[in-house]
Design an enzyme around this catalytic site. Structure first.
Site, PDB file in Angstrom:
ATOM      1  N   ASP A  26      -5.122  15.921   8.878  1.00 18.64           N
ATOM      2  CA  ASP A  26      -4.652  17.050   8.064  1.00 18.64           C
ATOM      3  C   ASP A  26      -4.111  18.134   8.999  1.00 18.64           C
ATOM      4  OD1 ASP A  26      -4.309  19.150   6.311  1.00 18.64           O
ATOM      5  OD2 ASP A  26      -6.454  19.627   6.203  1.00 18.64           O
ATOM      6  N   ASN A  28      -2.629  21.128   7.839  1.00 19.48           N
ATOM      7  CA  ASN A  28      -2.534  22.483   7.262  1.00 19.48           C
ATOM      8  C   ASN A  28      -3.822  22.987   6.623  1.00 19.48           C
ATOM      9  OD1 ASN A  28      -2.632  20.909   5.008  1.00 19.48           O
ATOM     10  ND2 ASN A  28      -0.672  21.549   4.142  1.00 19.48           N
ATOM     11  N   ASP A  30      -5.740  21.877   4.176  1.00 24.53           N
ATOM     12  CA  ASP A  30      -6.058  21.741   2.741  1.00 24.53           C
ATOM     13  C   ASP A  30      -7.011  20.577   2.481  1.00 24.53           C
ATOM     14  OD1 ASP A  30      -4.437  19.547   3.106  1.00 24.53           O
ATOM     15  OD2 ASP A  30      -3.019  20.031   1.508  1.00 24.53           O
ATOM     16  N   ASP A  34      -1.724  14.405   6.080  1.00 21.60           N
ATOM     17  CA  ASP A  34      -0.319  14.616   5.712  1.00 21.60           C
ATOM     18  C   ASP A  34       0.607  14.073   6.797  1.00 21.60           C
ATOM     19  OD1 ASP A  34      -0.430  16.685   7.726  1.00 21.60           O
ATOM     20  OD2 ASP A  34      -1.300  18.008   6.213  1.00 21.60           O
ATOM     21  N   ASP A 103       5.256   1.141   2.203  1.00 24.39           N
ATOM     22  CA  ASP A 103       4.601   0.384   1.145  1.00 24.39           C
ATOM     23  C   ASP A 103       5.547   0.288  -0.059  1.00 24.39           C
ATOM     24  OD1 ASP A 103       2.338  -0.856  -0.205  1.00 24.39           O
ATOM     25  OD2 ASP A 103       1.081   0.336   1.137  1.00 24.39           O
ATOM     26  N   ASP A 204       3.140  -4.520  -2.200  1.00 30.77           N
ATOM     27  CA  ASP A 204       1.877  -4.454  -2.934  1.00 30.77           C
ATOM     28  C   ASP A 204       1.846  -5.506  -4.056  1.00 30.77           C
ATOM     29  OD1 ASP A 204      -0.593  -2.761  -3.425  1.00 30.77           O
ATOM     30  OD2 ASP A 204       0.355  -2.586  -5.384  1.00 30.77           O
ATOM     31  N   GLU A 262       1.517  -8.677  -0.087  1.00 31.42           N
ATOM     32  CA  GLU A 262       0.107  -8.745  -0.475  1.00 31.42           C
ATOM     33  C   GLU A 262       0.038  -9.732  -1.637  1.00 31.42           C
ATOM     34  OE1 GLU A 262      -3.530  -5.870  -1.968  1.00 31.42           O
ATOM     35  OE2 GLU A 262      -1.534  -5.564  -2.796  1.00 31.42           O
ATOM     36  N   HIS A 338      -7.101  -0.559   3.550  1.00 27.80           N
ATOM     37  CA  HIS A 338      -7.541   0.536   2.663  1.00 27.80           C
ATOM     38  C   HIS A 338      -8.349   0.032   1.471  1.00 27.80           C
ATOM     39  CE1 HIS A 338      -3.910  -1.137   0.998  1.00 27.80           C
ATOM     40  NE2 HIS A 338      -4.207  -0.597  -0.163  1.00 27.80           N
ATOM     41  N   ASP A 339      -8.336  -1.284   1.214  1.00 26.18           N
ATOM     42  CA  ASP A 339      -9.075  -1.855   0.075  1.00 26.18           C
ATOM     43  C   ASP A 339     -10.348  -2.588   0.502  1.00 26.18           C
ATOM     44  OD1 ASP A 339      -7.310  -1.051  -1.917  1.00 26.18           O
ATOM     45  OD2 ASP A 339      -6.072  -2.844  -1.736  1.00 26.18           O
TER      46      ASP A 339
END
Length: 569
Positions: A26, A28, A30, A34, A103, A204, A262, A338-339
């Site tokens: 990150d 910034n 928040d 990003d 992706d 995907d 995928e 990520h899965d």
């Protein structure tokens, strides 16, 4: 013996690094990763030595499924930055000799995409047929299909009194690929990104695009188990190859790019059909057979019903993919994304032998044939997280599971929480651990999901300083791949097929052999070299313990989670 294949390709020799932008860095404050955060860390990726970055979705999205629900394919999610930031990211990556793969999520869009907003307005809207709408049957859904994210795959829509299909979240309506206009829009969008300079696509759930005609009911024995019946109705459907050939002809064939599909529930035959270099439709694919080695087949809980896995089962699966694709297709090598949960917690020992087992798993995977993928944090040995209650979790799949089986069906909450600790997707989504400062140096704000509490011990800053770290080991594995064509192009032969602790195999290329020995246990089994492996000289390429190079390899008492690779001539 074989010489370098005629089909030497850059994407076969590459090592890919996957970034999940929300959790990477990150810039910034928040609490959300990003694009500028990624730009800040490109030197780190260059130091690691990776060739390609696969960026999980950064497109406009209401974020129901963390960006896999896209509302505008040609713009950037506000939280991640702007198209100008994205252009800078691409420029900076190319300046460092790295390629960028985006992706491609085209089985479904967000229900907030303007196509769907139009589609749901009326039955005669020009966009109606961009999605799969059906009237109900006897006051119920059009069929009994179940979503991958629990519950029915159909959502009733008041405005027109019909249902739309969503194989995933109800905010992810499936596109109707039968509609030529849909295909044309998607191909134009892909061309737009390629002309901006990207180097390929990760596609995907690409083999779910074609649904069987008539959308019949699934067998009622176990309608929850998509993995049992999905293959008959929407996996590798009747028109899939037509759609993918058209995509190749109109878009992909015009660029020197890397494509990886995928593809849940595929066989090696499917893989050869998809990835062979004569008339295949993608360079390589992700298969999931090895990812299901610890699931109970046919269980109503699906992947959440964990069973102890056996090394002999893993050998059967991996060896089948190695042997059957050799010379005919191309595979991706991965243990995390990520899965999926963290591999050192799943296949290694994330406590006593954390570093040793993380290095062993890396060796075992990177020495096989295929293009290796490293998921962010895997290169420092990041582990699963055990959050104390469901309130800490953010993943739509996990939350839907909890509501479905604990809240509605009364399953034991402790048992389900344990399964989530082991298997949940948020294991891979906790913030990247950069240093030992608050929130692991990921953000100066409050992170969107909690950091794994072990960040003070496991982080990048520490890994870079320690020459024996998991990071430096990965760096060496990546370098070896560039120096030894046998690692990329050699054939594969499994050794000690029935051994439940040692996974050993040989790669062969020209007059060289690569002997890979890995111990998947905390015990000290003895490796005995099979008599058919002969050589006059040996060279130790890499090992995760200190080894005497002159030691005989006829019999080796292996240390816990030990890994060694020898080049034999």
């Amino acid at each position: 013996m074989e010489s370098i294949p005629k089909t030497k390709q850059w994407w076969k020799e590459a090592v890919v690094y996957q970034i999940y932008p929300r959790s990477f860095k990150d810039s910034n404050g928040d609490g959300i990763g990003d694009l500028r955060g990624i730009i800040e860390k490109l030197d780190y990726l260059q130091e690691l030595g990776v060739d390609v970055v696969w960026l999980s979705p950064v497109y406009k999205s209401p974020n129901d499924d963390n960006g896999y629900d896209i509302s505008d394919y040609q713009d950037i999610m506000d939280e991640f930055g702007t198209l100008a930031d994205w252009d800078e990211l691409l420029h900076e990556m190319h300046a460092r000799g790295m390629k960028l793969v985006m992706d491609l999520v085209v089985n479904h869009t967000s229900d907030e995409h303007h196509w769907f907003i139009e589609s749901r307005k009326s039955k005669d809207n020009p966009y109606r047929d961009y999605y799969i709408w059906r009237p109900g049957k006897d006051g119920k859904e059009p069929n009994n299909w179940q979503s991958f994210f629990s519950g029915s795959a159909w959502q009733y829509d008041e405005a027109t009194g019909e249902y739309y299909l969503h194989l995933f979240s109800k905010k992810q309506p499936d596109l109707n690929w039968e509609n030529e206009k849909v295909r044309e829009e998607i191909f134009n969008m892909m061309t737009w990104w390629l002309d901006r300079g990207i180097d390929g696509f990760r596609m995907d759930v690409i083999n779910l695009l074609s649904k069987v005609e008539g959308l019949p009911d699934a067998p009622v024995t176990n309608p929850n188990d998509r993995y049992q019946w999905g293959g008959q109705y929407f996996v590798n459907g009747p028109k899939l190859m037509d759609y993918l050939r058209e995509m190749k002809e109109k878009v992909l064939s015009k660029y020197d790019i890397m494509t990886v599909g995928e593809t849940p529930m595929v066989t090696t035959d499917d893989a050869i059909r998809f990835t062979n270099e004569q008339d295949g439709v993608m360079n390589m694919l992700f298969q999931f057979e090895h990812m299901d080695v610890d699931s109970k087949p046919g269980s109503p809980l699906g992947k959440w019903d964990i069973q102890p896995w056996k090394l002999t089962d893993l050998k059967k699966i991996m060896s089948k993919w190695q042997v059957e694709l050799h010379g005919k297709g191309w595979n991706s090598l991965y243990l995390e994304n990520h899965d999926q949960p963290r591999s050192v917690s799943r296949f290694g020992d994330d406590k006593t032998y954390h570093v040793e087992s993380a290095k062993m798993l890396a060796t075992w995977l990177h020495m096989m044939q295929g293009t290796p993928y490293i998921y962010q944090g895997q290169e420092i040995g990041m582990t699963n997280v055990s959050f104390p209650s469901i309130e800490y979790y953010r993943d739509v799949e996990t939350i839907n599971l909890w509501n479905d089986v604990v809240v509605n069906k009364g399953y034991d909450p402790d048992k389900i929480l344990k399964a989530i600790h082991y298997r949940g997707r948020d294991n891979a989504r906790t913030p990247m651990q950069w240093d030992a400062t608050e929130h692991a140096g990921f953000t100066t704000g409050t992170p969107w999901i909690n950091v794994n509490p072990n960040y003070r011990d496991i982080n990048v800053e520490q890994a870079l300083k320690d020459e024996n770290s998991v990071f430096h080991y990965y760096k060496k594995l990546i370098r070896l791949r560039k120096e030894h064509p046998i690692i990329v192009y050699g054939s594969y032969e499994l050794l000690l097929e029935d051994d439940e602790q040692i996974y050993a195999y040989v790669r062969k290329f020209n007059d060289e052999q690569l002997l890979v020995i890995t111990n998947f246990s905390s015990e000290q089994p003895t490796f005995t070299l099979p008599s058919h492996i002969t050589f006059t000289e040996k060279q130790l390429l890499i090992s995760n313990y200190t080894v005497d190079e002159n030691e005989s390899i006829d019999t080796i008492v292996l240390k816990p989670y030990e890994a060694r690779v020898y080049k034999l001539k």
